[in-house]
Design a protein around this motif. Structure first.
Motif, mmCIF file in Angstrom:
data_model
loop_
_atom_site.group_PDB
_atom_site.id
_atom_site.type_symbol
_atom_site.label_atom_id
_atom_site.label_comp_id
_atom_site.label_asym_id
_atom_site.label_seq_id
_atom_site.Cartn_x
_atom_site.Cartn_y
_atom_site.Cartn_z
ATOM 1 N N HIS A 1 78.120 61.787 81.467
ATOM 2 C CA HIS A 1 76.892 62.497 81.833
ATOM 3 C C HIS A 1 76.753 63.850 81.155
ATOM 4 C CE1 HIS A 1 75.529 59.714 84.965
ATOM 5 N NE2 HIS A 1 76.823 59.481 85.150
ATOM 6 N N ILE A 2 77.878 64.433 80.743
ATOM 7 C CA ILE A 2 77.812 65.782 80.168
ATOM 8 C C ILE A 2 78.202 65.778 78.693
ATOM 9 C CG2 ILE A 2 78.661 68.159 80.358
ATOM 10 C CD1 ILE A 2 77.021 67.206 82.762
ATOM 11 N N PRO B 1 76.320 62.722 76.037
ATOM 12 C CA PRO B 1 74.914 62.983 75.717
ATOM 13 C C PRO B 1 74.730 64.194 74.805
ATOM 14 C CG PRO B 1 75.160 62.613 78.071
ATOM 15 C CD PRO B 1 76.544 62.690 77.503
ATOM 16 N N GLN B 2 75.560 65.206 75.005
ATOM 17 C CA GLN B 2 75.434 66.379 74.132
ATOM 18 C C GLN B 2 76.013 66.113 72.755
ATOM 19 O OE1 GLN B 2 76.504 70.249 75.810
ATOM 20 N NE2 GLN B 2 76.442 69.316 77.829
#
Ligand code: ADP
Ligand code: MG
Lengths: 243, 338
Positions: free
Chosen positions: B256-257, B260-261
């Motif tokens: 989730h962190i 995606p980045q």
């Protein structure tokens, strides 16, 4: 609430540094503790040990009686009860403001959508940033970002809040808005451990001030006593430097 | 960036713009022209008009009688005719269009007699089929390459030694030998053993295409592992700390962190990798998969249009890779707006 029993922490890379040496402390529920000390004195390391972002090599930390360094402890449940706010905000850049506040509620607390959106709305209002709910973090000022970061931490309904120099990266005109939010929290009875050199904040809401140097707690006391009559020479010297 | 700006500035002057475009076109025509001239000098017969049939052609159908016998019946069936023939090889019915045969009921036939001969429907030519195989293989291998790459990349940055070492070993082993050799190993070593095992258990054997896809996926995956690792390591550690300190698990934080980045930095090198994958799929002809390159080679053995078909083959690869890089540029621009 938090019982720190003689912890030690040494870093070996890039060279050997004794970051914490025999640090013990008891933090009671509802207490607001301010930690001060020169750069490199181990304040951040101390704070980061409290939720096991760093692991102490010796000693124990009990959070509500749970030994957090015990491998059998599920650290994620402990961490969910402890909010942390960083000097550099660390908002998630790929999520909007409300996305930042929503995410852990969804993943960790498993809150239903409606409930967490309501919570987010309420918290953004509390930190005074409702208008920016759909904005991207990069479009906010430092003060706004830090208030979102506080809302994000509060969204987990933590019992304890840890602040690591929350205002050090801010322009002077934005420090006040962040401190206001922190003061409100303190007055509501939140248990807080804050690394900050803001003396006004410490005097107004702190129950206790801890002075650290070279990985040790040199002196502690009520803000009254601490700022007026420091006993140790190192404390006196340090206070002279920051005033 | 600055280079770009100064280029645009220079080209905002119309004279300079036309000079640049003109110069470019002149150069282009000089290259093409000299190639053409050289082929004329060696008497090469260009026959581009024959090329379309490698994409689509009208098939011709010829039906032969199978043995001695006679035409039983000829019956209208909608706009076609059913011809029933009984020979010593048995009774068969052929459905053919009107006017493509010259029989009446009771005629005798012998083996090899043409019962009917007519033009069938449009058929994909050998190049079209090869193109399709290349696209299909590249697409499936891309999917598995990404999957392997993400799993491997996450393992590569983990603190668990078994995972980390496995990922490192995978990358080193795969990057240390030529793809062609790996394809051979997948087909002749792994393929032979696996097909034997499958057959012993009564399961149908996998065909060469699947071993080719496996080889390409595993090969590409190794490079994607390194790309993903670099992307993950470029994420500010504060992001992970913020996520973990709120009680997220390692994997929640990862998916989730971090990933995606990381996608933003991963995308351009990833595109390069998949462009390579499309081109590398040309090696699969070595294990008799009829992808675009092998199809071209087969087309040439029957037609002898060496120059046209190889040039065409190159253009088709170019079209595929160019489309892919356009898609990625579009995606990049979309993720960059955040
Ligand atoms: N991850 C790390 N690796 C190596 N040394 C570290 C690390 N974190 C902190 N230190 C060292 O430990 C000491 C205490 O650091 P820190 O707790 O960040 O101090 P403070 O927050 O009081 O400025 C410093 O000397 C610092 O260089
Ligand atoms: Mg610090």
């Amino acid at each position: 609430m938090i019982d720190v029993i003689s912890i030690y922490k040494t870093f070996y890379v890039p060279h050997e540094v004794k970051a914490l040496v025999d640090v013990s402390n008891k933090i009671k529920a509802g207490e607001v503790v301010v930690v001060i000390g020169p750069s490199g004195s181990g304040k951040s390391t101390f704070l980061r040990c409290l939720n096991r972002l760093e692991t102490a090599e010796r000693g124990q930390i009990l959070v509500d009686g749970v030994d957090i360094f015990d491998p059998k402890t599920n650290i994620n449940t402990v961490r969910a009860e402890m909010g942390m706010v960083f000097q550099s905000f660390n908002l998630y850049p790929h999520l909007t403001v409300q996305g930042n506040v929503n995410l852990a509620q969804k993943l960790v607390r498993k809150r239903p959508k409606k409930e967490r959106e309501e919570k987010t709305r309420m918290l953004l209002e509390k930190v005074g940033i409702s208008a920016k709910a759909k904005a991207w973090p990069s479009n906010l000022s430092g003060g706004q970002q830090q208030r979102v970061a506080i809302a994000r931490a509060l969204a987990m309904d933590p019992k304890i809040m840890l602040f690591d120099e929350p205002t050090s990266a801010l322009d002077p005109e934005m420090i006040g808005e962040v401190l206001e939010v922190m003061k409100t929290l303190a007055k509501e009875g939140m248990t807080m451990v804050c690394v900050t050199h803001e003396m006004g904040f410490a005097r107004e809401v702190a129950d206790r001030v801890i002075f650290m140097d070279e990985g040790m707690i040199v002196e502690e006391g009520t803000p009254e006593k601490f700022y007026k009559n420091p006993t140790h020479d190192r404390t006196k010297l340090f206070l002279k430097q920051i005033l | 960036m600055e280079q770009n700006i100064s280029n645009i500035k220079r080209l905002s002057n119309p004279f300079a713009y036309f000079l640049s475009v003109g110069g470019f076109l002149v150069l282009l025509f000089m290259v093409i022209g000299s190639v053409y001239y050289a082929t004329v000098a060696v008497d090469y017969q260009w026959r581009w008009f024959k090329v379309p049939k490698y994409f689509m052609y009208k098939s011709s159908v010829t039906l032969y009688a199978e043995g001695f016998g006679e035409i039983d019946t000829i019956a209208a069936n909608k706009d076609k005719y059913d011809i029933t023939v009984t020979t010593d090889a048995g009774k068969r019915t052929y459905t053919v269009p009107e006017g493509t045969f010259d029989w009446t009921e009771g005629d005798m036939v012998g083996p090899g007699d043409i019962i009917a001969s007519y033009e069938g429907g449009w058929q994909p030519g050998i190049l079209a089929k090869g193109l399709w195989v290349t696209l299909k293989i590249s697409f499936i291998a891309t999917f598995f390459g990404i999957l392997l790459g993400i799993i491997g990349g996450v393992a590569r940055v983990s603190n668990t030694p078994v995972l980390k070492w496995s990922a490192m070993a995978y990358v080193e082993v795969i990057r240390g030998s030529p793809l062609l050799v790996q394809i051979m190993i997948f087909y002749f070593v792994l393929g032979t053993t696996m097909n034997k095992i499958l057959m012993m258990n009564g399961i149908p054997r996998l065909n060469a295409e699947w071993y080719g896809i496996m080889a390409l996926s595993v090969f590409t995956g190794a490079y994607v592992v390194e790309i993903v690792r670099a992307g993950i390591e470029a994420i500010h550690p504060g992001q992970v700390e913020a996520a973990r300190s709120s009680g997220m698990t390692y994997f929640q934080c990862m998916f989730h962190i971090v990933l995606p980045q990381a996608l933003k930095t991963i995308l351009p090198p990833l595109a390069g990798q998949f462009i390579n994958l499309i081109k590398d799929s040309s090696l699969l002809g070595m294990i008799s998969i009829r992808e675009l390159t092998k199809a071209t080679r087969e087309g040439i053995t029957t037609s002898l249009q060496t120059f046209e078909l190889w040039i065409l083959c190159a253009i088709l690869y170019l079209l595929m890779t160019f489309t892919l890089s356009m898609c990625v540029q579009y995606l990049e621009r979309r993720t960059a707006t955040k």
